[in-house]
Motif scaffolding. Structure first.
Motif, PDB file in Angstrom:
ATOM      1  N   HIS A  41       0.836  -1.189   0.000  1.00 53.59           N
ATOM      2  CA  HIS A  41       0.000   0.000   0.000  1.00 53.59           C
ATOM      3  C   HIS A  41       0.878   1.250   0.000  1.00 53.59           C
ATOM      4  CE1 HIS A  41       0.939   0.015   4.311  1.00 53.59           C
ATOM      5  NE2 HIS A  41       0.452   1.240   4.389  1.00 53.59           N
ATOM      6  N   ILE A  52      -4.316  10.317   1.512  1.00 57.05           N
ATOM      7  CA  ILE A  52      -4.912   9.383   0.566  1.00 57.05           C
ATOM      8  C   ILE A  52      -4.104   8.091   0.612  1.00 57.05           C
ATOM      9  CG2 ILE A  52      -5.378   8.935  -1.876  1.00 57.05           C
ATOM     10  CD1 ILE A  52      -5.644  11.949  -2.244  1.00 57.05           C
ATOM     11  N   ALA A  53      -4.780   6.951   0.539  1.00 52.15           N
ATOM     12  CA  ALA A  53      -4.103   5.655   0.532  1.00 52.15           C
ATOM     13  C   ALA A  53      -4.596   4.823  -0.638  1.00 52.15           C
ATOM     14  CB  ALA A  53      -4.369   4.916   1.843  1.00 52.15           C
ATOM     15  N   TRP A  54      -3.707   4.019  -1.211  1.00 50.70           N
ATOM     16  CA  TRP A  54      -4.112   3.090  -2.266  1.00 50.70           C
ATOM     17  C   TRP A  54      -3.252   1.841  -2.222  1.00 50.70           C
ATOM     18  CZ3 TRP A  54      -1.088   7.318  -3.188  1.00 50.70           C
ATOM     19  CH2 TRP A  54       0.059   7.173  -3.969  1.00 50.70           C
ATOM     20  N   GLY A  57      -3.564  -3.952   1.773  1.00 50.19           N
ATOM     21  CA  GLY A  57      -3.027  -3.764   3.110  1.00 50.19           C
ATOM     22  C   GLY A  57      -2.266  -4.930   3.671  1.00 50.19           C
ATOM     23  N   ARG A  62      -6.317  -6.853   2.830  1.00 49.42           N
ATOM     24  CA  ARG A  62      -7.004  -5.846   3.643  1.00 49.42           C
ATOM     25  C   ARG A  62      -6.657  -4.456   3.107  1.00 49.42           C
ATOM     26  NH1 ARG A  62      -5.586  -7.567   8.199  1.00 49.42           N
ATOM     27  NH2 ARG A  62      -3.595  -6.513   8.306  1.00 49.42           N
ATOM     28  N   LYS A  63      -7.642  -3.665   2.790  1.00 54.43           N
ATOM     29  CA  LYS A  63      -7.403  -2.330   2.288  1.00 54.43           C
ATOM     30  C   LYS A  63      -7.053  -1.385   3.433  1.00 54.43           C
ATOM     31  CE  LYS A  63      -8.211  -3.337  -1.986  1.00 54.43           C
ATOM     32  NZ  LYS A  63      -7.143  -3.290  -2.996  1.00 54.43           N
ATOM     33  N   MET A  64      -6.140  -0.462   3.139  1.00 55.65           N
ATOM     34  CA  MET A  64      -5.657   0.456   4.160  1.00 55.65           C
ATOM     35  C   MET A  64      -6.493   1.728   4.168  1.00 55.65           C
ATOM     36  SD  MET A  64      -3.290  -1.364   5.452  1.00 55.65           S
ATOM     37  CE  MET A  64      -2.345  -0.243   6.463  1.00 55.65           C
ATOM     38  N   THR A  65      -7.746   1.614   4.523  1.00 54.03           N
ATOM     39  CA  THR A  65      -8.662   2.743   4.507  1.00 54.03           C
ATOM     40  C   THR A  65      -8.248   3.797   5.530  1.00 54.03           C
ATOM     41  OG1 THR A  65     -10.458   1.270   3.868  1.00 54.03           O
ATOM     42  CG2 THR A  65     -11.068   3.443   4.721  1.00 54.03           C
ATOM     43  N   VAL A  66      -8.127   5.026   5.075  1.00 47.51           N
ATOM     44  CA  VAL A  66      -7.753   6.131   5.961  1.00 47.51           C
ATOM     45  C   VAL A  66      -8.901   6.399   6.937  1.00 47.51           C
ATOM     46  CG1 VAL A  66      -7.121   8.574   6.051  1.00 47.51           C
ATOM     47  CG2 VAL A  66      -6.307   7.125   4.168  1.00 47.51           C
ATOM     48  N   GLN A  68     -11.784   7.949   8.892  1.00 42.80           N
ATOM     49  CA  GLN A  68     -12.678   9.026   8.491  1.00 42.80           C
ATOM     50  C   GLN A  68     -12.396  10.295   9.285  1.00 42.80           C
ATOM     51  OE1 GLN A  68     -16.801   7.962   8.751  1.00 42.80           O
ATOM     52  NE2 GLN A  68     -17.547   9.823   7.770  1.00 42.80           N
ATOM     53  N   TRP A  95      -3.371   3.189  11.741  1.00 46.79           N
ATOM     54  CA  TRP A  95      -4.416   2.290  11.269  1.00 46.79           C
ATOM     55  C   TRP A  95      -3.780   1.173  10.460  1.00 46.79           C
ATOM     56  CZ3 TRP A  95      -3.250   6.996   9.299  1.00 46.79           C
ATOM     57  CH2 TRP A  95      -3.047   7.131   7.918  1.00 46.79           C
TER      58      TRP A  95
END
Length: 358
Positions: A41, A52-54, A57, A62-66, A68, A95
């Motif tokens: 990521h 911003i992350a892309w 993960g 697993r996605k590295m969602t920032v 909220q 996170w």
């Protein structure tokens, strides 16, 4: 990985593992001021203090969602499966993967001026010169204990796979963790920058010489700096190989040669260096990028878009990034989780973090 608040040489040792070859370039206008890469990521810090992350993960995709609402960020760092953000108020937000407590920020942590991350541990340097280190080292199931010597007068930190480093204002180095990478040579002084690899450590002295210790061969060998190496202005560490940039624009590497850490012959005019796991990047004064070593792809060809106009480079474990002067970003290499696919609209990047490794 290293981060600092007073030294002029800055680089983070961070990671990316990928399996699919890809190359993308997007025009950009979103005010990005810093980038960082984790295992699969990437992070981008915008001038408005948002992140911003892309990419993916972890090995579990697993996605590295920032988180909220995250805002007011002034610095970012990426570990293997986790991310850190330093806010302008001196607090830290983490996170991502937390199997070893690496995103469990210690309660009440404040006054932070720099952050670093590697595999499953995180570091913070406070304005009072003390260091906080949480999570776990790979070889130790116990929590991390920061030695008393790293509780004051620290100006830079670096995170390795099984160890941590702290550079003090008097030019000495403190190390803790496991293995020979923590065995700081006696009498070492005059250090201005530090870097940590898998199981070894590097110290750049103010006189342009380099001191190294630990195992940078991957087979229990010693970390022997080439005889006569001098005039060094920057150092970087891969998994088991070291890279030094000299003031005359040449580069020197040493360590495990299994995947070609020896740079191409007759290199000159180099202004920047970056390391991945077993691959390397060099930025030349004409804006071109040179790469060598090994990655999980059948080709090591630099895209045409990264052969001119580049002003910063960043290396993940198996992918590469180039920031161009026209505020576009070029990415190539492994792309199994989209880490080499730059989101459309990202750009105006002013700083790129050198990659690190496992």
């Amino acid at each position: 990985m290293k981060t600092t608040r007073q030294t002029t040489i800055r680089f983070l040792l961070i990671l990316t593992l990928a399996l699919v070859w890809g190359s993308t370039a997007w025009a950009s206008n979103s005010g990005i001021i810093a980038i960082a890469s984790g295992d699969q990521h990437n992070l981008a810090l915008k001038s408005d203090g948002t992140v911003i992350a892309w990419g993916g993960g972890s090995s579990y995709n697993r996605k590295m969602t920032v988180p909220q609402g995250l805002s007011g960020v002034v610095a970012i760092a990426a570990g293997y499966w986790h991310s850190l953000a330093l806010k302008g108020d001196g607090t830290v937000v983490a996170w991502g993967g937390n199997n070893d407590g690496q995103t469990s920020v210690p309660s009440g942590l404040s006054g932070v001026v720099a952050i670093a991350a590697f595999f499953n541990h995180s570091m913070a340097l406070k304005s009072d010169g003390s260091v906080v280190d949480w999570g776990k080292f790979v070889s130790a199931p116990s929590t991390i204990t920061v030695p008393a010597a790293a509780q004051s007068d620290v100006i830079a930190i670096a995170a390795g796979l099984d160890h941590s480093l702290a550079l003090k204002s008097n030019g000495t180095v403190v190390a803790w963790g496991h293995g020979t990478a923590t065995a700081v040579p006696g009498g070492l002084t005059g250090v201005v920058a530090i870097a940590a690899g898998n199981s070894f450590s590097l110290a750049l002295k103010g006189d342009g010489t380099v001191v190294a210790w630990g195992d940078n061969t991957g087979s229990g060998g010693t970390n022997a700096v080439p005889v006569g190496l001098s005039g060094v202005v920057a150092v970087a560490a891969g998994s088991y190989s070291s890279l030094a940039l000299k003031s005359d624009g040449s580069i020197v590497s040493w360590g495990n040669n299994s995947y070609g850490p020896v740079p191409p012959e007759n290199q000159s005019g180099i202004t920047g260096i970056a390391t991945g796991s077993f691959h390397f990047m060099a930025l030349k004064d004409d804006g071109a990028v040179t790469t060598w070593g090994w990655e999980l792809a059948s080709s090591d060809t630099v895209p045409a878009a990264a052969q001119s106009g580049v002003k910063a480079i960043s290396a993940g474990s198996y992918h590469r990034l180039a920031l161009k002067s026209d505020a576009t970003v070029v990415a190539w290499g492994g792309n199994s989780y989209g880490e080499a696919t730059v989101p459309q609209g990202l750009g105006a990047v002013t700083a790129g973090a050198a990659g690190g490794s496992f």
